[in-house]
Scaffold this active site. Sequence first.
Site, PDB file in Angstrom:
ATOM      1  N   ASP A 140       0.951  -2.539  11.066  1.00  0.00           N
ATOM      2  CA  ASP A 140       2.378  -2.667  10.747  1.00  0.00           C
ATOM      3  C   ASP A 140       3.256  -1.893  11.713  1.00  0.00           C
ATOM      4  O   ASP A 140       4.312  -2.390  12.139  1.00  0.00           O
ATOM      5  CB  ASP A 140       2.642  -2.191   9.315  1.00  0.00           C
ATOM      6  CG  ASP A 140       2.364  -3.282   8.290  1.00  0.00           C
ATOM      7  OD1 ASP A 140       1.613  -4.222   8.616  1.00  0.00           O
ATOM      8  OD2 ASP A 140       2.887  -3.183   7.163  1.00  0.00           O
ATOM      9  N   ASN A 156       1.968  -9.733   9.446  1.00  0.00           N
ATOM     10  CA  ASN A 156       2.294  -9.780   8.022  1.00  0.00           C
ATOM     11  C   ASN A 156       2.979  -8.484   7.598  1.00  0.00           C
ATOM     12  O   ASN A 156       2.829  -8.035   6.456  1.00  0.00           O
ATOM     13  CB  ASN A 156       1.030 -10.008   7.184  1.00  0.00           C
ATOM     14  CG  ASN A 156       1.359 -10.613   5.825  1.00  0.00           C
ATOM     15  OD1 ASN A 156       2.476 -11.066   5.584  1.00  0.00           O
ATOM     16  ND2 ASN A 156       0.388 -10.621   4.929  1.00  0.00           N
ATOM     17  N   ASP A 213       3.548  -1.306  -5.322  1.00  0.00           N
ATOM     18  CA  ASP A 213       2.429  -1.235  -4.385  1.00  0.00           C
ATOM     19  C   ASP A 213       1.191  -0.578  -4.981  1.00  0.00           C
ATOM     20  O   ASP A 213       0.090  -0.738  -4.438  1.00  0.00           O
ATOM     21  CB  ASP A 213       2.837  -0.481  -3.113  1.00  0.00           C
ATOM     22  CG  ASP A 213       3.510  -1.383  -2.099  1.00  0.00           C
ATOM     23  OD1 ASP A 213       3.533  -2.612  -2.294  1.00  0.00           O
ATOM     24  OD2 ASP A 213       4.020  -0.857  -1.083  1.00  0.00           O
ATOM     25  N   GLU A 239       1.552  -9.390   0.386  1.00  0.00           N
ATOM     26  CA  GLU A 239       0.600  -9.952   1.336  1.00  0.00           C
ATOM     27  C   GLU A 239      -0.265 -11.030   0.684  1.00  0.00           C
ATOM     28  O   GLU A 239      -0.719 -11.966   1.334  1.00  0.00           O
ATOM     29  CB  GLU A 239      -0.281  -8.842   1.911  1.00  0.00           C
ATOM     30  CG  GLU A 239       0.409  -7.975   2.948  1.00  0.00           C
ATOM     31  CD  GLU A 239       1.271  -6.880   2.354  1.00  0.00           C
ATOM     32  OE1 GLU A 239       1.697  -5.997   3.110  1.00  0.00           O
ATOM     33  OE2 GLU A 239       1.546  -6.895   1.134  1.00  0.00           O
ATOM     34  N   HIS A 289      -4.626  -5.712   2.264  1.00  0.00           N
ATOM     35  CA  HIS A 289      -5.149  -4.344   2.360  1.00  0.00           C
ATOM     36  C   HIS A 289      -5.197  -3.652   1.004  1.00  0.00           C
ATOM     37  O   HIS A 289      -6.121  -2.874   0.723  1.00  0.00           O
ATOM     38  CB  HIS A 289      -4.309  -3.538   3.343  1.00  0.00           C
ATOM     39  CG  HIS A 289      -2.846  -3.496   3.024  1.00  0.00           C
ATOM     40  ND1 HIS A 289      -2.102  -2.338   3.085  1.00  0.00           N
ATOM     41  CD2 HIS A 289      -1.962  -4.462   2.621  1.00  0.00           C
ATOM     42  CE1 HIS A 289      -0.845  -2.595   2.757  1.00  0.00           C
ATOM     43  NE2 HIS A 289      -0.741  -3.876   2.477  1.00  0.00           N
ATOM     44  N   ARG A 290      -4.228  -3.925   0.141  1.00  0.00           N
ATOM     45  CA  ARG A 290      -4.190  -3.210  -1.142  1.00  0.00           C
ATOM     46  C   ARG A 290      -5.251  -3.724  -2.121  1.00  0.00           C
ATOM     47  O   ARG A 290      -5.782  -2.945  -2.918  1.00  0.00           O
ATOM     48  CB  ARG A 290      -2.794  -3.272  -1.752  1.00  0.00           C
ATOM     49  CG  ARG A 290      -1.739  -2.688  -0.817  1.00  0.00           C
ATOM     50  CD  ARG A 290      -0.728  -1.820  -1.496  1.00  0.00           C
ATOM     51  NE  ARG A 290       0.193  -1.272  -0.507  1.00  0.00           N
ATOM     52  CZ  ARG A 290      -0.027  -0.171   0.211  1.00  0.00           C
ATOM     53  NH1 ARG A 290      -1.146   0.526   0.028  1.00  0.00           N
ATOM     54  NH2 ARG A 290       0.854   0.244   1.101  1.00  0.00           N
ATOM     55  N   LYS A 297      -4.018  -2.929   8.349  1.00  0.00           N
ATOM     56  CA  LYS A 297      -2.579  -3.148   8.220  1.00  0.00           C
ATOM     57  C   LYS A 297      -1.831  -1.844   8.005  1.00  0.00           C
ATOM     58  O   LYS A 297      -0.758  -1.633   8.575  1.00  0.00           O
ATOM     59  CB  LYS A 297      -2.311  -4.116   7.061  1.00  0.00           C
ATOM     60  CG  LYS A 297      -0.846  -4.492   6.911  1.00  0.00           C
ATOM     61  CD  LYS A 297      -0.643  -5.498   5.798  1.00  0.00           C
ATOM     62  CE  LYS A 297       0.768  -6.079   5.844  1.00  0.00           C
ATOM     63  NZ  LYS A 297       1.825  -5.086   5.686  1.00  0.00           N
TER      64      LYS A 297
END
Length: 435
Positions: free
Chosen positions: A58, A102, A322, A350, A393-394, A419
Amino acid sequence: MSGGGTGASVALPIEPVTRPFDAVVELPGSKSYSNRALLVAALAAGRSEISEALFSDDTRYMQGALEALGVRVQADAAARSFVVDGVDGRFPATGATLQVGNAGTAARFLTAAVALAHGTFVVDGSPAMRKRPIQPLLDGLRALGVDAESQEGTGCPPVVVRANGLPGGRARMRGDISSQYFSALLLAAPYAAGDVEIEVEGELVSAPYIAMTLSTMADFGVRAARDGDRAFRVPAGQRYQARRYAVEPDASGASYFFAAAAVTGSRVVVPRLGRRSAQGDLGLLDVLARMGCEVAIEADTITVQGPARLRAVEADFTRMGDVATTLMAIAPFADGPVTVRGVAQTHYEESDRPVAAANELRRMGLHVESTWDSVTIHPGSPRPCEVQTYDDHRIAMSFAVTGLRAPGIAIANPDCVSKTFPEFFEVLAGLTKPR
């Protein structure tokens, strides 16, 4: 638990923790603060040095876009620092196509920032980014006198901005999808020809991120007026001033290690992060405390000690979307159903996170109930599963924590964590190493 270096097609098995650990976790810098600081430093007058910054996909997209706009950015990944020569609100480029992958912050922030330039600019990204809504921001920019549109008429990137400066005025945007639309206008607003007023239509989700935006602006010398979560005003004629700026650790990244302590009855200490932080994702600590964790938040240190058994809880994540999947991933180990509410806005991240997380929990054999704005997870023993990560990623980091407690969990496409947290699996593996 093995480290990184895995290919995207190879699932990474997570090794369960067999006894409680006591770990100090050094975290990378906040993505949100790093990208805000990069943009503000680029717009400032003079040279800024950003230390303790995050180096990830990012922030590299943000760096590359700023360089395409004519900003000189010197990056030193080993030192975790950027040196940025600001352009005083005047981007040298008269046209560019900015690729942001992204990176939602880069996409939204740059769409507003390029309005300050003169020329035609395109902001585009990955196939997933082309599904992420940006129309409210485009409507806000048009209300301020900017020619901006979704190139394909989808309300999503690619975005075309035919820039001729930012006139200013009053914009009204819906607040229920992303706070990044408001941050984007606020960050660019000091260089508008006139005052900028921004009104919120409906509820403002993830409102703490606005506080992070305003604090970054203030650190670089720009003041904005705020009427709660209803309206914001930036007087014209202000300019960012270059400075040295240290980025605090990422609270979203910290959430996985707080959760790791929670599910294993272990102790985790995170330095350089504490009660002075404006990061809303630290609200997860209140939820973990209600679940039985011992939580100590000091000026610049946070400590979490997990209990023998987590208690069931119902919690609202409207202000901290998040970390909603962080709680979902440890919910099976509570003593009753766990309900995660306020997740409607996370359908547009995402991945479609509430759906993705519920799918994977069901694949582990767990009973899950879902609505558009909530997910309820009933307790149970997750069965072995190769977790699909949806290039998110999360999702990957959240369910890696599940694997610390449940045998047989593997993470597909583990490299997607690059990311925001490229070293995540190495840091996770380090939890059980002797101090």
